[in-house]
Design an enzyme around this catalytic site. Structure first.
Site, short mmCIF file in Angstrom:
data_model
loop_
_atom_site.label_atom_id
_atom_site.label_comp_id
_atom_site.label_asym_id
_atom_site.label_seq_id
_atom_site.Cartn_x
_atom_site.Cartn_y
_atom_site.Cartn_z
N SER A 167 6.11 -2.80 -4.75
CA SER A 167 5.06 -2.03 -4.08
C SER A 167 4.12 -1.40 -5.10
O SER A 167 4.53 -0.96 -6.18
CB SER A 167 5.69 -0.92 -3.24
OG SER A 167 4.70 -0.04 -2.74
N THR B 188 -0.75 -5.49 2.02
CA THR B 188 -0.40 -4.70 3.20
C THR B 188 -1.67 -4.22 3.89
O THR B 188 -2.51 -3.57 3.28
CB THR B 188 0.49 -3.51 2.83
OG1 THR B 188 1.73 -4.01 2.31
CG2 THR B 188 0.77 -2.64 4.03
#
Length: 383
Positions: free
Chosen positions: A126, A174
Site C-alpha cells: 500500500s 485503488t
C-alpha cells in the site's frame, strides 16, 4: 508438498503435545489479536463505514451460496497454481494492500512481505505503508504496488518510477478511497494514524514530494503531513486521467474497487489489464452491495478483456472456492493476515496464509475438483 499437508503437520506435532502457536479459526485469531492491541489500532483494522452494513453484506453474500460437492472423482492430487498477467503463482491468492501495518506490529509490511515471499505469493504494498518501497522490496518475492493516486502528477510519476526500479511488476490503483468514509469506531476514538505521521513512509521519502516542502520532513513533520493531506485526499480522480498511468507504467494495471459492470467495461476500454471487485472490506460506502454479489456481473462485463480479481470478505477456503467459481481468477486476503501479523509478526502471517491454503486445497478436493480452473457457477446453489 501439498498445501493440505499443513493439517497433517499440526496433528503430528500434537503427538508431542505441541499445539499450533496461533488459532486456525479466523474468528478466534481476531479475538487473540484484539487482546494484544490497543483500541485505536484494533478498530482501525476491524471497523467499517457507517453502520457496518456493507461488511455484513460481504459475509451474507458468501452464506447465501452453497457448494454442491461431486463424488467419485479422482481428486487425490490437486494443483492450485494460477497464471496472472503472464506469471504463474503457486495459488490463486495475493495479500491485499493494507496500510499502516506498524500499528499492529512494529515490523509491519516488512513482516508481511517476508511471509508472502517465503510462500511465493504476491504481496501488494500500500502507498499508506509504514515502510518505504525500497525497504519492503528487500524481502524479495513477487510484489505489486498499490497506488493511492496523488493530485500532483510529478509525485505520481516519481512513485511509479520507484516502484518499477524496485521490482514491483503490477500496479493496483485503488479507486474507492479518494477520501475517508464516515467510520464511527475511528471517530469515537479520534484515531487517524496518518495525522500522527504513521503510514506515510512512502510519500515522505519521495524526492519529488520532499521538494514541495519548505523545510525537511525531519525538521517539521507536521508541515509535511499538512502538505501530504490535500495532495493525497479530498478530491476524486476521473476516467480521463487514466492515460497518465497507462502511458507511464509498462506492466499490468489493475483497478481496485470495481462493483458495477459498466465500470469494468470502461476499464477495458481504457486499456487496463484487470480489475478487483471490492468494496474495501466494507470500509468506504455503507449500505453497498456485497462484493461477492457484484462479482458475476463484473465477470460477464469483463469477458476476455480483463483479469478479474476478488476482494472483501474472504475468511476460509470455502469462501475462496465460491469466489473462484463465480469467475475470479484469484482472491485478495485482507484482515485475517493482519490479525496473524498482530499475533506473531512474519510467522503469524505465514501461519494464516498456510491455514487458508490448506483449507482451500482440502475443500477443493472434497468438493470434487483438482484445480481452480475447473470451478464455475454451476457448482453453487442459492440457499
Amino acid at each position: 508438498m501439498a498445501y493440505s499437508d499443513f493439517q497433517l503437520e499440526i496433528y503430528l506435532n500434537g503427538l508431542t503435545g505441541a499445539l499450533p502457536p496461533y488459532s486456525v479459526d479466523p474468528a478466534k485469531l481476531q479475538e487473540a489479536a484484539r487482546s494484544l492491541l490497543e483500541e485505536g489500532p484494533y478498530w482501525y483494522v476491524a471497523g467499517s463505514a457507517g453502520s457496518g452494513e456493507t461488511d455484513a453484506a460481504n459475509r451474507a453474500a458468501f452464506l447465501r451460496r452453497a457448494i454442491v460437492p461431486r463424488m467419485l472423482r479422482e481428486t487425490t492430487e490437486r494443483d492450485l497454481s494460477t497464471e496472472l498477467f503472464g506469471r504463474t503463482y503457486p495459488a490463486p491468492l495475493a495479500l491485499a494492500p493494507i496500510g499502516v501495518q506498524s500499528i499492529v506490529h512494529p515490523h509491519g509490511e516488512l513482516a508481511t512481505a517476508r511471509a508472502a515471499a517465503s510462500l511465493g505469493l504476491p504481496t501488494i504494498l500500500s502507498t499508506a505503508s509504514s515502510h518505504t518501497l525500497e525497504e519492503v522490496a528487500e524481502a524479495g518475492g513477487p510484489r505489486w504496488y498499490q497506488l493511492y493516486w496523488p493530485h500532483d502528477d510529478e509525485v505520481t510519476l516519481s512513485l511509479l518510477e520507484r516502484a518499477r526500479k524496485n521490482g514491483y511488476d503490477t500496479l493496483v490503483v485503488t479507486l474507492d478511497t479518494f477520501t475517508l468514509a464516515w467510520r464511527p469506531n475511528d471517530l469515537d476514538r479520534a484515531y487517524l494514524p496518518f495525522l500522527r505521521g504513521t503510514g506515510l513512509a512512502i510519500p515522505l521519502s519521495d524526492p519529488v514530494f520532499r521538494s514541495r516542502l519548505e523545510r525537511p520532513v525531519e525538521e517539521d513533520l507536521n508541515a509535511a503531513i499538512m502538505t501530504w493531506a490535500p495532495m493525497f485526499n479530498g478530491r476524486a480522480h476521473t476516467w480521463d486521467q487514466l492515460p497518465l498511468l497507462r502511458d507511464n507504467w509498462d506492466g499490468p494495471i489493475v483497478l481496485k474497487g470495481i462493483q458495477h459492470p459498466d465500470d469494468a467495461r470502461r476499464a477495458a476500454d481504457a486499456g487496463m489489464d484487470g480489475v478487483v471487485v471490492s468494496n474495501h472490506g466494507g470500509r468506504q460506502v455503507d449500505g453497498a452491495l456485497g462484493s461477492l454479489d457484484a462479482l458475476p456481473g463484473v465477470v460477464a462485463a469483463a469477458g476476455d478483456r480483463l483479469t478479474v480479481l476478488f476482494d472483501s470478505g474472504i475468511r476460509t477456503g470455502a469462501d475462496m472456492v465460491k469466489a473462484l467459481a463465480l469467475g475470479a481468477r484469484a482472491v485478495l486476503l485482507g484482515r485475517p493476515y493482519v490479525w496473524g501479523l498482530a499475533c506473531g509478526g512474519e510467522d503469524g502471517v505465514r501461519h494464516v496464509v498456510r491455514a487458508l491454503l490448506a483449507d482451500l486445497d482440502l475443500t477443493l478436493g472434497l468438493a470434487g475438483f483438482r484445480t481452480p480452473a475447473e470451478l464455475d457457477p454451476s457448482i453453487l446453489e442459492e440457499r
